[in-house]
Design a protein around this motif. Structure first.
Motif, mmCIF file in Angstrom:
data_model
loop_
_atom_site.group_PDB
_atom_site.id
_atom_site.type_symbol
_atom_site.label_atom_id
_atom_site.label_comp_id
_atom_site.label_asym_id
_atom_site.label_seq_id
_atom_site.Cartn_x
_atom_site.Cartn_y
_atom_site.Cartn_z
ATOM 1 N N UNK A 259 46.026 52.926 38.435
ATOM 2 C CA UNK A 259 44.877 52.429 39.169
ATOM 3 C C UNK A 259 45.347 52.083 40.588
ATOM 4 N N UNK A 260 44.557 52.452 41.570
ATOM 5 C CA UNK A 260 44.924 52.161 42.952
ATOM 6 C C UNK A 260 44.669 50.694 43.279
ATOM 7 N N UNK A 261 45.366 50.195 44.287
ATOM 8 C CA UNK A 261 45.189 48.807 44.709
ATOM 9 C C UNK A 261 43.759 48.566 45.180
ATOM 10 N N UNK A 262 43.181 49.529 45.884
ATOM 11 C CA UNK A 262 41.807 49.374 46.380
ATOM 12 C C UNK A 262 40.823 49.263 45.220
ATOM 13 N N UNK A 263 41.008 50.092 44.192
ATOM 14 C CA UNK A 263 40.103 50.041 43.034
ATOM 15 C C UNK A 263 40.274 48.715 42.285
ATOM 16 N N UNK A 264 41.526 48.296 42.135
ATOM 17 C CA UNK A 264 41.800 47.024 41.467
ATOM 18 C C UNK A 264 41.162 45.874 42.236
ATOM 19 N N UNK A 265 41.307 45.881 43.556
ATOM 20 C CA UNK A 265 40.709 44.830 44.369
ATOM 21 C C UNK A 265 39.195 44.803 44.195
ATOM 22 N N UNK A 266 38.553 45.956 44.207
ATOM 23 C CA UNK A 266 37.094 46.014 44.013
ATOM 24 C C UNK A 266 36.692 45.433 42.665
ATOM 25 N N UNK A 267 37.479 45.734 41.633
ATOM 26 C CA UNK A 267 37.174 45.186 40.308
ATOM 27 C C UNK A 267 37.359 43.670 40.284
ATOM 28 N N UNK A 268 38.423 43.200 40.923
ATOM 29 C CA UNK A 268 38.672 41.759 40.974
ATOM 30 C C UNK A 268 37.543 41.054 41.709
ATOM 31 N N UNK A 269 37.114 41.619 42.832
ATOM 32 C CA UNK A 269 36.053 40.996 43.623
ATOM 33 C C UNK A 269 34.710 40.991 42.906
ATOM 34 N N UNK A 270 34.562 41.813 41.889
ATOM 35 C CA UNK A 270 33.313 41.821 41.127
ATOM 36 C C UNK A 270 33.287 40.748 40.041
ATOM 37 N N UNK A 271 34.433 40.102 39.802
ATOM 38 C CA UNK A 271 34.501 39.028 38.804
ATOM 39 C C UNK A 271 33.800 37.777 39.319
ATOM 40 N N UNK A 272 33.346 36.905 38.417
ATOM 41 C CA UNK A 272 32.788 35.616 38.840
ATOM 42 C C UNK A 272 33.863 34.776 39.547
ATOM 43 N N UNK A 273 33.455 33.882 40.445
ATOM 44 C CA UNK A 273 34.414 33.080 41.216
ATOM 45 C C UNK A 273 35.456 32.359 40.366
ATOM 46 N N UNK A 274 35.059 31.767 39.260
ATOM 47 C CA UNK A 274 36.018 31.027 38.431
ATOM 48 C C UNK A 274 37.100 31.942 37.873
ATOM 49 N N UNK A 275 36.719 33.156 37.476
ATOM 50 C CA UNK A 275 37.703 34.099 36.950
ATOM 51 C C UNK A 275 38.634 34.586 38.055
ATOM 52 N N UNK A 276 38.101 34.796 39.256
ATOM 53 C CA UNK A 276 38.944 35.213 40.383
ATOM 54 C C UNK A 276 39.958 34.129 40.716
ATOM 55 N N UNK A 277 39.516 32.860 40.695
ATOM 56 C CA UNK A 277 40.419 31.755 41.011
ATOM 57 C C UNK A 277 41.536 31.659 39.971
ATOM 58 N N UNK A 278 41.204 31.813 38.693
ATOM 59 C CA UNK A 278 42.211 31.760 37.639
ATOM 60 C C UNK A 278 43.207 32.907 37.796
ATOM 61 N N UNK A 279 42.704 34.081 38.121
ATOM 62 C CA UNK A 279 43.571 35.230 38.333
ATOM 63 C C UNK A 279 44.486 35.005 39.537
ATOM 64 N N UNK A 280 43.937 34.440 40.595
ATOM 65 C CA UNK A 280 44.726 34.158 41.794
ATOM 66 C C UNK A 280 45.890 33.226 41.449
ATOM 67 N N UNK A 281 45.633 32.216 40.656
ATOM 68 C CA UNK A 281 46.694 31.278 40.278
ATOM 69 C C UNK A 281 47.789 31.959 39.473
ATOM 70 N N UNK A 282 47.385 32.853 38.563
ATOM 71 C CA UNK A 282 48.381 33.556 37.754
ATOM 72 C C UNK A 282 49.231 34.478 38.613
ATOM 73 N N UNK A 283 48.609 35.155 39.568
ATOM 74 C CA UNK A 283 49.366 36.029 40.464
ATOM 75 C C UNK A 283 50.311 35.188 41.317
ATOM 76 N N UNK A 284 49.834 34.063 41.844
ATOM 77 C CA UNK A 284 50.686 33.193 42.650
ATOM 78 C C UNK A 284 51.869 32.696 41.825
ATOM 79 N N UNK A 285 51.629 32.359 40.575
ATOM 80 C CA UNK A 285 52.715 31.882 39.711
ATOM 81 C C UNK A 285 53.740 32.979 39.478
ATOM 82 N N UNK A 286 53.283 34.233 39.407
ATOM 83 C CA UNK A 286 54.210 35.333 39.185
ATOM 84 C C UNK A 286 55.113 35.576 40.395
#
Length: 79
Positions: A1-28
């Motif tokens: 999956x391309x980064x652009x496609x992944x970003x589009x999918x992430x941006x389509x998530x509800x805000x709370x899910x995006x925030x949780x995902x952001x924290x997990x990526x930051x932790x990684x």
């Protein structure tokens, strides 16, 4: 999956899910305990406050004040 496609999918998530995902990526990336940091706690508090204010506005329980009125009041207090 391309980064652009992944970003589009992430941006389509509800805000709370995006925030949780952001924290997990930051932790990684090795950020020190992002879920319990002061910055995260402050961000969470502001997010909750903004949501409460939005809900009060939508329910008609509060109203907005035009910037011109606020500015005039602030400038009047400086005298």
């Amino acid at each position: 999956m391309s980064a652009a496609r992944l970003l589009n999918e992430i941006l389509s998530l509800p805000p709370d899910e995006r925030r949780a995902l952001m924290r997990k990526v930051a932790a990684s990336l090795g950020d020190p305990e992002p879920e319990t940091s002061d910055a995260t706690n402050i961000e969470d508090a502001w997010y909750a406050e903004i949501q409460q204010r939005r809900q009060r506005l939508e329910a008609g329980e509060s109203s907005l004040i035009p910037w011109g009125e606020v500015r005039a009041e602030l400038l009047a207090d400086d005298r």
